[in-house]
Design an enzyme around this catalytic site. Structure first.
Site, short mmCIF file in Angstrom:
data_model
loop_
_atom_site.label_atom_id
_atom_site.label_comp_id
_atom_site.label_asym_id
_atom_site.label_seq_id
_atom_site.Cartn_x
_atom_site.Cartn_y
_atom_site.Cartn_z
N ASP A 98 81.02 111.99 33.72
CA ASP A 98 79.63 112.40 33.46
C ASP A 98 79.50 112.63 31.96
OD1 ASP A 98 77.03 113.44 33.78
OD2 ASP A 98 77.59 114.39 35.66
N ASP A 199 73.66 111.54 31.81
CA ASP A 199 72.73 112.60 32.16
C ASP A 199 71.39 112.42 31.44
OD1 ASP A 199 72.40 115.32 33.43
OD2 ASP A 199 72.08 115.89 31.34
N GLU A 252 70.88 108.53 34.74
CA GLU A 252 70.00 109.49 35.42
C GLU A 252 68.64 109.45 34.73
OE1 GLU A 252 69.71 114.16 36.79
OE2 GLU A 252 70.42 113.65 34.77
N HIS A 325 74.72 117.57 42.68
CA HIS A 325 74.83 118.94 42.21
C HIS A 325 73.49 119.57 41.86
CE1 HIS A 325 74.57 116.36 38.76
NE2 HIS A 325 74.28 117.39 38.00
N ASP A 326 72.44 118.76 41.77
CA ASP A 326 71.11 119.24 41.42
C ASP A 326 70.16 119.31 42.61
OD1 ASP A 326 71.54 119.66 38.71
OD2 ASP A 326 70.96 117.62 38.15
#
Length: 554
Positions: A98, A199, A252, A325-326
């Site tokens: 990430d 990200d 993302e 995770h979000d």
């Protein structure tokens, strides 16, 4: 169509802090991941996406990086990461890192220098502006609530932070900064990493006039999402880094619809392998954070179909996911985490693994983990949830009980509760109290139980993954929706060179009758997957039980 390993892969996402604690300090770590490589191999996944493990003060759980070439002490050492990568490669699994490139930590050396003076060589690595009318430069809002600008008394200017004040945005207009970023990416690729999840990468280009944004939604997003130079920057980055490797890149991309997504993933543009879309997870929040919106299956079907058709017609690719995770646990959102937990968890998994794209499994999804419930507004760890709670409280329109109900449903903590390995105290995650509270249902929902039960969610996911490896149509078949107007069933075909799939998914708690289009011939159809252990139905016409999923091949 070009065949790629990442189109055929199934990716498993690990949130290291909550996966496995190897040294009993209450925090998951890299050696904990190493301990569970055989588990990942048993599941059958092809790649592991690791949430950030870089050096960080942890204001936003690692998404505030203070050193891109070092490992957070809590997680271990660079040697641990190198060992993990080597062991994954020995099992024919890839490692996806990430990477956070829209912003750094305010404790990064670049920002420490940038803050010193207006003429510091690093000043232009970040976005600094004079205030306006005694306040911030514009009305842009942070994703975490409040203004996106923070005033610095020493240099009497504001810096931009689209997230926490401890996450200042990097200034991609500066070519020296961009070169620093490319050097970091190449450093990791040379080390042997197989790709990156990038990200909020579509936020890197801002309108350089920095105008006030509309107050409709997140103020300013029309000027900082998908900005004027975003594709120029990404193409330059790709050309100088990962396009020179056989790598997988996952962008993302909030505020991106199917048309905008195509600009990022169309093969001849050579930007990303795929994006992470958001629209399919916004049906229950169309009226904002503080109200759970009722939604209809037809809305989801229409949206998924639009994406599927748009990308397959234009040689583009996407990721397929419900959990990360979000996001709260999907079985508690779009399924039933009570009576039909197993059935709905399997049905939702079937959808992701039979659509066109690369499926992502988030840790615990493969055993049907559910949302948690906190009993106090002060119990939440998630910085985003705390920001929303504060904003709602300031409006004074909801009681504490109402806010708590919404926060429990929405919070990112739902995904971040520690992994359930067994029914022992702290679920085998650790021998001491974890950094975030365990979900109370771990004695019933855990890996050890799923590995032994015949009808477990885990064993169903194993079968889904093995079928994807066996039949190329799972990865490369064309999508075609059926029964488009049905309010309860999502039905579609995948049309391949050697064979075809028929997928039937009941999103209802009720038994539902259906009739397929009589013009479609399925004489040779064979049932290869069904999420009900008892009374497996092989006939094509008839009814589906609550949350039933069936996959036929013909």
């Amino acid at each position: 169509m070009n065949k790629k390993w990442w189109k055929e892969a199934v990716v498993y996402q690990i949130y290291p802090r909550s996966f496995k604690d190897s040294n009993n300090d209450g925090i998951g770590d890299l050696r904990g991941v190493i301990e569970k490589i055989d588990y990942l191999d048993k599941l059958g996944v092809d790649a592991v996406w690791l949430n950030p493990v870089y050096k960080s003060p942890n204001d936003d759980n690692g998404y505030d990086i203070s050193d891109y070439r070092d490992i957070m002490d809590e997680f271990g050492t660079m040697e641990d990461l190198e060992e993990l990568m080597e062991l994954l490669h020995q099992k024919d699994m890839k490692l996806i890192m990430d990477l956070v490139l829209n912003h750094s930590s305010d404790e990064h050396q670049w920002f420490k220098e940038s803050k010193k003076s207006k003429d510091n060589p690093y000043r232009d690595y970040y976005i600094w502006k004079d205030g306006k009318n005694g306040g911030p430069p514009n009305n842009w809002k942070s994703f975490f609530g409040g203004s996106a600008w923070k005033y610095d008394e020493q240099t009497e200017q504001y810096y931009l932070h689209l997230f926490s004040p401890k996450q200042p945005d990097l200034n991609w207009e500066n070519p020296e900064l961009r070169q620093e970023i490319y050097d970091i990416i190449n450093w990791w690729l040379k080390k042997g990493i197989d790709g990156f999840r990038l990200d909020v990468i579509n936020l890197i280009s801002k309108d350089q006039d920095f105008p006030d944004g509309s107050e409709d939604g997140l103020a300013g997003h029309e000027y900082f999402a998908n900005g004027p130079r975003v594709h120029e920057f990404i193409q330059e980055m790709a050309e100088n880094t990962y396009n020179n490797y056989d790598s997988m890149t996952v962008g993302e991309t909030p505020f991106v619809d199917k048309d905008e997504a195509l600009k990022f993933v169309k093969e001849d543009r050579r930007e990303f392998s795929m994006v992470i879309p958001f629209e399919h997870l916004e049906f229950d929040r169309k009226e904002g954070w503080s109200k759970i919106t009722n939604w209809e299956l037809k809305e989801l079907k229409d949206l998924m179909s639009q994406w599927q058709y748009k990308l397959q017609q234009n040689n583009g690719w996407t990721s397929l996911y419900f959990c990360n995770h979000d996001q709260p646990r999907i079985v508690s959102r779009y399924g039933d985490d009570g009576k039909y937990r197993k059935e709905s968890a399997k049905m939702l998994g079937t959808m992701l693994h039979t659509l066109r794209g690369t499926p992502f499994i988030y840790q615990g999804e493969e055993i049907g983990m559910t949302n948690i419930s906190f009993d106090s507004l002060t119990a939440f760890d998630d910085i985003e949830t705390r920001g929303y709670i504060k904003a709602v409280q300031e409006k004074g329109e909801m009681s504490e009980e109402e806010i708590l109900e919404i926060a429990n449903y929405r919070t990112r903590d739902n995904a971040r509760t520690p992994m359930h390995w067994n029914e022992s105290k702290y679920a085998g995650f650790s021998e001491v109290e974890p950094w975030l509270r365990m979900n109370n249902n771990y004695p019933e929902i855990n890996v050890e139980k799923d590995l032994t039960a015949n009808d477990s969610v885990f064993k169903y996911y194993q079968k889904l993954i093995s079928l994807r490896k066996k039949y190329p149509v799972f990865a490369y078949g064309k999508y075609n929706i059926l029964m488009e107007e049905d309010k309860n069933i999502y039905a579609y075909q995948r049309l391949g060179e050697e064979n075809n799939l028929l997928v039937l998914l009941n999103f209802s708690k009720e038994k539902v009758n259906y009739k397929l289009d009589s013009e479609i011939k399925f004489e040779q159809a064979k049932l290869i997957l069904n999420n009900y252990q008892e009374g497996i139905k092989s006939e094509l016409q008839g009814s589906l039980r609550p949350y039933e999923a069936r996959v036929y091949i013909y």
